[in-house]
Design a protein around this motif. Sequence first.
Motif, PDB file in Angstrom:
ATOM      1  N   ALA A 134     -11.250  29.361  80.693  1.00 50.13           N
ATOM      2  CA  ALA A 134     -10.846  27.955  80.801  1.00 50.13           C
ATOM      3  C   ALA A 134     -11.250  27.184  79.546  1.00 50.13           C
ATOM      4  O   ALA A 134     -10.478  26.364  79.034  1.00 50.13           O
ATOM      5  N   GLU A 135     -12.458  27.444  79.021  1.00 42.72           N
ATOM      6  CA  GLU A 135     -12.900  26.793  77.789  1.00 42.72           C
ATOM      7  C   GLU A 135     -11.964  27.110  76.632  1.00 42.72           C
ATOM      8  O   GLU A 135     -11.589  26.233  75.851  1.00 42.72           O
ATOM      9  N   GLN A 136     -11.600  28.375  76.495  1.00 39.24           N
ATOM     10  CA  GLN A 136     -10.726  28.790  75.395  1.00 39.24           C
ATOM     11  C   GLN A 136      -9.336  28.183  75.529  1.00 39.24           C
ATOM     12  O   GLN A 136      -8.736  27.782  74.530  1.00 39.24           O
ATOM     13  N   LEU A 137      -8.814  28.091  76.758  1.00 42.50           N
ATOM     14  CA  LEU A 137      -7.504  27.473  76.968  1.00 42.50           C
ATOM     15  C   LEU A 137      -7.545  25.987  76.631  1.00 42.50           C
ATOM     16  O   LEU A 137      -6.607  25.460  76.026  1.00 42.50           O
ATOM     17  N   ARG A 138      -8.643  25.290  77.003  1.00 41.09           N
ATOM     18  CA  ARG A 138      -8.775  23.871  76.645  1.00 41.09           C
ATOM     19  C   ARG A 138      -8.814  23.696  75.137  1.00 41.09           C
ATOM     20  O   ARG A 138      -8.179  22.796  74.584  1.00 41.09           O
ATOM     21  N   ALA A 139      -9.560  24.552  74.448  1.00 34.72           N
ATOM     22  CA  ALA A 139      -9.651  24.463  72.990  1.00 34.72           C
ATOM     23  C   ALA A 139      -8.288  24.705  72.337  1.00 34.72           C
ATOM     24  O   ALA A 139      -7.902  24.027  71.385  1.00 34.72           O
ATOM     25  N   LEU A 140      -7.529  25.674  72.868  1.00 34.48           N
ATOM     26  CA  LEU A 140      -6.204  25.970  72.342  1.00 34.48           C
ATOM     27  C   LEU A 140      -5.246  24.791  72.554  1.00 34.48           C
ATOM     28  O   LEU A 140      -4.504  24.415  71.656  1.00 34.48           O
ATOM     29  N   ARG A 141      -5.298  24.182  73.734  1.00 34.30           N
ATOM     30  CA  ARG A 141      -4.457  23.001  73.995  1.00 34.30           C
ATOM     31  C   ARG A 141      -4.814  21.863  73.056  1.00 34.30           C
ATOM     32  O   ARG A 141      -3.939  21.161  72.537  1.00 34.30           O
ATOM     33  N   GLN A 142      -6.112  21.665  72.829  1.00 30.30           N
ATOM     34  CA  GLN A 142      -6.558  20.599  71.921  1.00 30.30           C
ATOM     35  C   GLN A 142      -6.056  20.848  70.500  1.00 30.30           C
ATOM     36  O   GLN A 142      -5.618  19.909  69.828  1.00 30.30           O
ATOM     37  N   GLN A 143      -6.117  22.103  70.053  1.00 34.32           N
ATOM     38  CA  GLN A 143      -5.627  22.434  68.711  1.00 34.32           C
ATOM     39  C   GLN A 143      -4.139  22.136  68.595  1.00 34.32           C
ATOM     40  O   GLN A 143      -3.683  21.635  67.583  1.00 34.32           O
ATOM     41  N   ARG A 144      -3.378  22.467  69.638  1.00 31.87           N
ATOM     42  CA  ARG A 144      -1.925  22.214  69.622  1.00 31.87           C
ATOM     43  C   ARG A 144      -1.644  20.717  69.575  1.00 31.87           C
ATOM     44  O   ARG A 144      -0.695  20.282  68.928  1.00 31.87           O
ATOM     45  N   LEU A 145      -2.443  19.916  70.303  1.00 27.36           N
ATOM     46  CA  LEU A 145      -2.246  18.470  70.301  1.00 27.36           C
ATOM     47  C   LEU A 145      -2.543  17.873  68.928  1.00 27.36           C
ATOM     48  O   LEU A 145      -1.902  16.913  68.509  1.00 27.36           O
ATOM     49  N   GLU A 146      -3.546  18.440  68.249  1.00 27.10           N
ATOM     50  CA  GLU A 146      -3.938  17.925  66.939  1.00 27.10           C
ATOM     51  C   GLU A 146      -3.028  18.397  65.815  1.00 27.10           C
ATOM     52  O   GLU A 146      -3.039  17.825  64.736  1.00 27.10           O
ATOM     53  N   ALA A 147      -2.238  19.438  66.067  1.00 23.81           N
ATOM     54  CA  ALA A 147      -1.355  20.007  65.015  1.00 23.81           C
ATOM     55  C   ALA A 147      -0.099  19.166  64.820  1.00 23.81           C
ATOM     56  O   ALA A 147       0.304  18.374  65.562  1.00 23.81           O
TER      57      ALA A 147
END
Length: 196
Positions: free
Chosen positions: A183-196
């Motif tokens: 779950a932590e890794q999925l949240r981090a991945l979503r955050q990276q996509r939002l910031e890209a």
Amino acid sequence: MLHQDNDERRHYFRIDDELTLAWRTVDAGTLEALLGRAHANLTSGFGYGAALAELGQETRALALQLRGEHPLMVRYLELIERKLDLVANALLLREIGDDELRPHRVNLGVGGLEFDVPERLAPGTLLELRFVAMPARTGIVAGGRVLRSDPAEGGGQRIAVEFTHLRDGDRQLIARHVMHREAEQLRALRQQRLEA
């Protein structure tokens, strides 16, 4: 409902992670004796941490039932639980400091783990494993059997180890840890996509 076979479940509930890990080769008799003592004896930091984590699940469920009628009692019990966690962490950190536990990059699941070792271990080799799942600092003692040993990137061997001796409570702790880290890794991945 779809039924997944054991191989599919083992593959699905796996995560790349870093664990503080120590291992050594043992024979079957030594492994049985060591794990019997480790699981029955709560005088080690490993035993306290796992036992407290299991009890914590039960106390949190009871606290939810009490919260509406006795919020002050629930707050008091939460503080006691935090104090016990501090004691268990201190015992575990003392044990880690006295041992040869070192951080290892692993692939972890409820059925076993993969990690790099300096030299090849033949399939069938029995291991005593001691590892700590962060950040909860839950220590687990397990027995395992090497399933395969392949050349690793950068030298040494990458071994796949199946858990042969693992308490049900520890298996549940691993499952919760894997789901939490995923779950932590999925949240981090979503955050990276939002910031890209």
